[in-house]
Design an enzyme around this catalytic site. Structure first.
Site, short mmCIF file in Angstrom:
data_model
loop_
_atom_site.label_atom_id
_atom_site.label_comp_id
_atom_site.label_asym_id
_atom_site.label_seq_id
_atom_site.Cartn_x
_atom_site.Cartn_y
_atom_site.Cartn_z
N HIS A 13 0.83 -1.21 0.00
CA HIS A 13 0.00 0.00 0.00
C HIS A 13 0.87 1.26 0.00
O HIS A 13 0.64 2.19 -0.78
CB HIS A 13 -0.94 -0.01 1.21
CG HIS A 13 -1.66 1.28 1.44
ND1 HIS A 13 -2.94 1.51 0.98
CD2 HIS A 13 -1.29 2.42 2.07
CE1 HIS A 13 -3.31 2.73 1.31
NE2 HIS A 13 -2.33 3.32 1.99
N GLU A 14 1.89 1.30 0.87
CA GLU A 14 2.75 2.50 0.94
C GLU A 14 3.52 2.68 -0.37
O GLU A 14 3.72 3.81 -0.82
CB GLU A 14 3.71 2.40 2.13
CG GLU A 14 3.05 2.34 3.51
CD GLU A 14 1.97 3.39 3.73
OE1 GLU A 14 2.04 4.47 3.12
OE2 GLU A 14 1.04 3.13 4.52
N HIS A 39 1.55 4.54 -2.84
CA HIS A 39 1.65 6.00 -2.76
C HIS A 39 2.88 6.51 -3.52
O HIS A 39 2.83 7.56 -4.17
CB HIS A 39 1.72 6.46 -1.30
CG HIS A 39 0.42 6.33 -0.57
ND1 HIS A 39 -0.76 6.82 -1.06
CD2 HIS A 39 0.12 5.79 0.64
CE1 HIS A 39 -1.74 6.57 -0.20
NE2 HIS A 39 -1.24 5.93 0.84
N HIS A 52 2.85 9.06 -6.67
CA HIS A 52 3.68 10.25 -6.69
C HIS A 52 4.47 10.32 -8.01
O HIS A 52 4.52 11.36 -8.67
CB HIS A 52 4.62 10.23 -5.48
CG HIS A 52 5.42 11.49 -5.32
ND1 HIS A 52 6.69 11.50 -4.79
CD2 HIS A 52 5.14 12.77 -5.64
CE1 HIS A 52 7.14 12.75 -4.79
NE2 HIS A 52 6.23 13.54 -5.28
ZN ZN Z 1 -2.15 5.28 2.53
#
Ligand code: ZN
Length: 233
Positions: free
Chosen positions: A104-105, A108, A112
């Site tokens: 999940h991270e 991100h 980006h």
């Molecule tokens: Zn998150």
């Protein structure tokens, strides 16, 4: 009027209290779901940091670093430093919960790199949101004391920026999770049954963002109810 804001009123009972209970329930649920699946080891045996490294590299993000961070569920992606930070129970853990959170991270970080629009908007409004949340209540109270309704209105609008921020956070979070699950499934890091567990962890985490938005909306509605249309009086 001060006593209304800090005291107990009917809007507190029908708006704030239910939102608070939703928030507590969501938090308890993410803790219990994470805890449950952090005890289920994934069959491939990769740790959170190993999975994160693999997915980053596969997406050409070899320059995005991975670091450990203290705390529980403190995992995040830092867009300024371009670092994925994973907590103790994720970094070295080969559990389904750890794999899900790590992916999940990384989601991100990929958002980006791809300039994913909701993330770009969210990052752009952070400074405005911060100022708005600091000034809103002082502006409203000052407006009430001076009996100057436009100032109260500006304060309420400033407060609503927080809700806007939390609203834009939702697609960012849901998208990071769906990217994560698609990759974990597609690259066979997790089998079907394990993906089901990872999805439960990430869904529980997503619900805490929904609960935060509900709380902001409840607070906003209460402010409007208490101070919004005082000209009527
Ligand atoms: Zn998150």
């Amino acid at each position: 009027m001060f006593r209304y804001y800090y005291g107990f009123d009917i809007y507190y009972l029908v708006l704030i209290l239910p939102a608070m209970l939703l928030g507590l329930w969501a938090q308890a649920r993410v803790n219990s779901t994470f805890n449950r699946y952090s005890h289920v080891r994934c069959r491939q045996g990769y740790t959170g940091s190993q999975i994160a490294r693999r997915i980053l590299d596969a997406n050409g993000l070899t320059d995005v670093r991975i670091e450990g961070i203290r705390g529980n569920l403190t995992d995040h992606y830092d867009p300024t430093a371009r670092v994925v930070r994973l907590s103790d129970s994720v970094y070295d853990s080969p559990s389904i919960a750890a794999i899900g959170v790590a992916a999940h991270e990384v989601g991100h970080a990929i958002q980006h790199a791809n300039s994913y629009a909701p993330l770009t908007i969210r990052n752009a409004i952070i400074p405005v949101t911060n100022i708005g949340s600091k000034l809103s209540i002082p502006l409203i109270l000052l407006g009430v004391v001076m009996s100057f309704q436009p100032l109260v209105t500006v304060g309420i609008v400033a407060f609503s920026l927080m809700a806007v921020f939390q609203l834009i956070t939702l697609p960012v979070e849901f998208n990071a999770s769906s990217r994560a699950l698609a990759t974990l499934n597609g690259e066979h890091y997790l089998d079907e049954e394990e993906v089901y567990g990872a999805r439960k962890v990430l869904s529980a985490a997503a619900l805490t963002y929904v609960a935060a938005l509900v709380m902001s909306l409840a607070q906003l509605m209460r402010l409007v109810a208490l101070f919004g249309n005082r000209d009527r009086d």
